[in-house]
Design an enzyme around this catalytic site. Structure first.
Site, mmCIF file in Angstrom:
data_model
loop_
_atom_site.group_PDB
_atom_site.id
_atom_site.type_symbol
_atom_site.label_atom_id
_atom_site.label_comp_id
_atom_site.label_asym_id
_atom_site.label_seq_id
_atom_site.Cartn_x
_atom_site.Cartn_y
_atom_site.Cartn_z
ATOM 1 N N GLU A 155 0.795 -1.227 0.000
ATOM 2 C CA GLU A 155 0.000 0.000 0.000
ATOM 3 C C GLU A 155 0.830 1.281 0.000
ATOM 4 O OE1 GLU A 155 -3.425 0.517 -0.083
ATOM 5 O OE2 GLU A 155 -3.553 -1.607 -0.605
ATOM 6 N N SER A 421 -46.236 -31.579 28.761
ATOM 7 C CA SER A 421 -46.156 -32.205 30.080
ATOM 8 C C SER A 421 -44.981 -31.715 30.909
ATOM 9 C CB SER A 421 -46.064 -33.725 29.932
ATOM 10 O OG SER A 421 -47.271 -34.241 29.432
#
Length: 715
Positions: A155, A421
């Protein structure tokens, strides 16, 4: 005097362009005039062997040609200088114009980096990073040295030598772009990129570029090169939602930026050109090609040696298979939901110490995924959830679904389902508090109340049975009889007191679990059975502190209020232990004293098992998000998952008995008189008020079944 022959006078001529080769005179051409003639040239005379140009004429044309080239060059230089001068003046004017519109440089300041939330387990291991950046900021000296070297190589190779703007790099980029006929390279330095990321919008305008240059110069004046590079690496976007090298390293490699290798650093640096397009999560082949280009650049600039290059090229970076696939991210999401209530708005980097045990979390995820992978198609099941809470209320493990990467919907704390249940223990507990015992008998036979006639699973009835057997076999007719005896309101009050937070309808069908609850609250309501009758504060967070160590919040351990008498807890534990040892949850037994209850709703839309030891209370649910029927029961996949998880979780832990203790009716012959003694817990005339849960505003269930007729007909 002798006479001489008179010689003829020879006059120079300016007209003839051709003369006789034998002429003894001299010739002066037009080009030899001091002042050029204004007369028109006459046509050249023809010679006897044909016409040809004279050498003087050829010399004349050569001089004219050379003079024209030099004149053209002089003109070009002149006008070039003029254009450069005016271009410079225009450039200064543009800079001055746009610079004047910016705030005074004395007011410029680096904006705060978005705060990161580092979420760690009970043992300090990283669970996840949350926040806009997705990772904490780390110092340049802390991160792998390969990262800054790779970034500079590809870069900004002259980062440490330029003043914020790189004229050489800019010129090289311009030449490359002109040669290719398109913009293929950029000339921005890392400082310029940082200025753009910190202060400016991404729009491509002259104004933005001028401001970028000015701010880059300001950054170079105010900060050192190391500081600029560190800020850049902690804020730049690396794709896939990752800002900064720490977030990107976690995202792509599952490790800290401190531990990144050379091939991994090259891959990260390569992403900066086009983070989204080159993301290895999206295009791994393109990301790897770019990484090799970075490695070559590092070698060309002597940042690495030949041996390092060869090793890196032969062993490319290996990335994690997918982002945030671990079930621990369900836990992290829940923590992020609770943070505003604990500390308010997050304004700085913080560390959240949670109650999560990543070892248990791994066991929990493995059990859910394995069973769905192996039995999901057979039982028509696509989703599962598990939550485990210790006796102090600390949530130790939570799996909100089969795969976080596929679905972030948390089925533990957000999905409301009929418990079937699995809700019956609150019915039996209300009966125990009303004076009944596990040895009390009831007639298991078909019952009908108005138009409603609940049935047992497979329409099988046992006649006179004890309440212990009725609960172990999950007999619906007995549960409804008990709810009618004690009153639906008593059942609802018992469930709320134990920890259920959802709105419950006080009707007879509540005995069969028709009101929807979340797996988290249902499991939490079983915790008092495991700890002797105390309702603890269910919590996910132990402590919140800043990066500097300042404590912002700390959970204060507390026993919690007593919500059930020891003798009632003893009787409930004795009954539910039978469910595991010889009832519907036999597949859950793993060698420890354990108790619990299965649950299966109509058409097996939901299958549950919530069980506990003296150490952990764990709830398991299996089903489908759209509420479609399954071929599963609570005693099948849920009991198996519970067994697998609890056996692993208790390995090496000393065996502990369940609290309470009940040895039969002989010991508690006068239990009814004792339980009816004056006690706030026995006041059946008190008004029932549902506790207001903190999660009241959370999303409701997807695909929940709400009609009364969608009640359990099975275990």
């Amino acid at each position: 005097m002798a006479s001489r022959k008179k010689s003829a006078r020879i006059e120079p001529t300016f007209e003839a362009s051709v003369r006789d080769e034998s002429s003894a005179g001299f010739f002066v051409g037009e080009d030899d005039r001091v002042v050029p003639s204004t007369r028109k040239k006459k046509p050249a005379a023809k010679q006897r062997g044909g016409s040809r140009k004279t050498s003087a004429s050829r010399r004349s044309r050569g001089k004219g040609k050379r003079g024209g080239i030099f004149a053209l060059m002089r003109g070009a230089m002149y006008w070039g200088m003029v254009m450069c001068l005016w271009g410079g003046i225009a450039g200064v004017g543009i800079v001055a114009y746009y610079g004047a519109q910016m705030p005074a440089a004395t007011t410029w300041a680096i904006p705060d980096r978005p705060p990161n939330v580092r979420i760690v387990s009970v043992n300090g291991q990283l669970v996840a990073n949350r926040g806009m950046t997705g990772g904490e900021a780390i110092g340049l000296h802390e991160m792998s040295p390969y990262i800054p070297q790779a970034v500079m190589a590809i870069e900004d190779r002259r980062f440490y030598s330029h003043f914020g703007i790189d004229p050489i790099g800019l010129g090289r980029a311009m030449v490359a772009n002109v040669a290719r006929g398109r913009i293929s390279q950029g000339g921005s330095t890392l400082t310029q990129q940082l200025a753009k990321n910190l202060f400016l919008k991404p729009e491509r305008t002259i104004e933005r570029k001028v401001q970028e240059v000015l701010m880059a110069l300001w950054l170079e004046h105010e900060y050192s090169k190391d500081q600029i590079l560190e800020m850049y690496l902690n804020r730049v976007y690396f794709g896939s939602g990752s800002y900064g090298v720490e977030a990107a390293s976690r995202r792509y490699f599952g490790k800290s930026a401190r531990d990144v290798s050379l091939p991994e650093a090259a891959l990260l640096a390569g992403l900066l050109q086009a983070p989204s397009r080159l993301s290895p999560a999206r295009n791994p082949a393109a990301a790897e090609r770019r990484a090799q280009l970075v490695l070559s650049a590092m070698r060309d600039q002597d940042r690495i040696g030949d041996g390092e290059l060869a090793t890196a090229m032969s062993s490319p970076a290996s990335r994690t298979p997918a982002h945030w696939t671990g079930s621990e991210h369900y836990f992290a999401d829940r923590v992020m939901e609770e943070l505003p209530e604990l500390i308010g708005e997050v304004r700085q980097d913080i560390i959240v110490e949670t109650t999560a045990d990543l070892v248990l979390q791994t066991f929990a995820e493995a059990s859910i995924r394995r069973l769905i992978d192996e039995q999901g198609k057979t039982h028509s099941v696509s989703q599962g959830a598990l939550v485990s809470i210790d006796s102090t209320g600390a949530v130790r493990a939570m799996v909100g679904g089969y795969d976080y990467a596929t679905s972030q919907f948390d089925r533990v704390s957000e999905a409301r389902r009929q418990p079937g249940s699995a809700f019956k223990p609150f019915v039996y507990m209300a009966a125990m508090e009303a004076g009944l015992t596990p040895d009390t008998t009831r007639n298991d036979a078909p019952v009908k109340y108005g138009k409603w006639a609940p049935r047992n699973y497979n329409d099988k009835y046992y006649g006179q049975v004890s309440l212990t057997d009725a609960l172990a076999k999950s007999l619906n007719s007995v549960a409804v009889q008990l709810a009618r005896e004690v009153g639906p309101s008593a059942v609802v009050e018992t469930a709320w007191r134990m920890g259920v937070e959802s709105d419950l309808q006080p009707n007879l069908s509540i005995a069969l679990g028709t009101s929807e609850v979340t797996p988290l609250e249902l499991t939490a309501a079983y915790v008092p059975f495991a700890n002797g009758g105390y309702r603890p504060d269910i919590h996910f967070v132990k402590r919140v502190k800043t990066a500097k160590g300042e404590v912002l919040y700390e959970h204060r351990p507390a026993t919690g209020p007593r919500v059930a008498r020891p003798e009632v807890i003893g009787m409930m534990n004795a009954m539910m232990a039978q469910t595991v040892s010889q009832g519907t949850a036999r597949k859950a037994a793993f060698g420890w004293p354990a108790a619990g209850k299965t649950g299966t709703t109509q058409n097996a839309r939901d299958a549950w098992f919530v069980g506990y030891t003296a150490n952990l209370t764990t709830g398991v649910w299996f089903g489908n998000d759209d509420g479609s029927p399954t071929k599963n029961t609570g005693g099948s996949m849920p009991a198996l998952a519970w067994n697998e998880f609890m056996a692993a979780a208790h390995e090496g832990v000393p065996v502990a008995q369940l609290p309470g203790g009940w040895s039969g009716g002989g010991v508690l012959a006068k239990v009814e008189d004792i339980l009816r003694a004056q006690d706030p817990l026995d006041d059946r005339t008190a008004s029932i008020e549902r506790p207001v849960p903190a999660s009241e505003t959370r999303p409701q269930a997807m695909g929940g079944v709400g009609s009364i007729m969608d009640v359990i007909l099975g275990n």
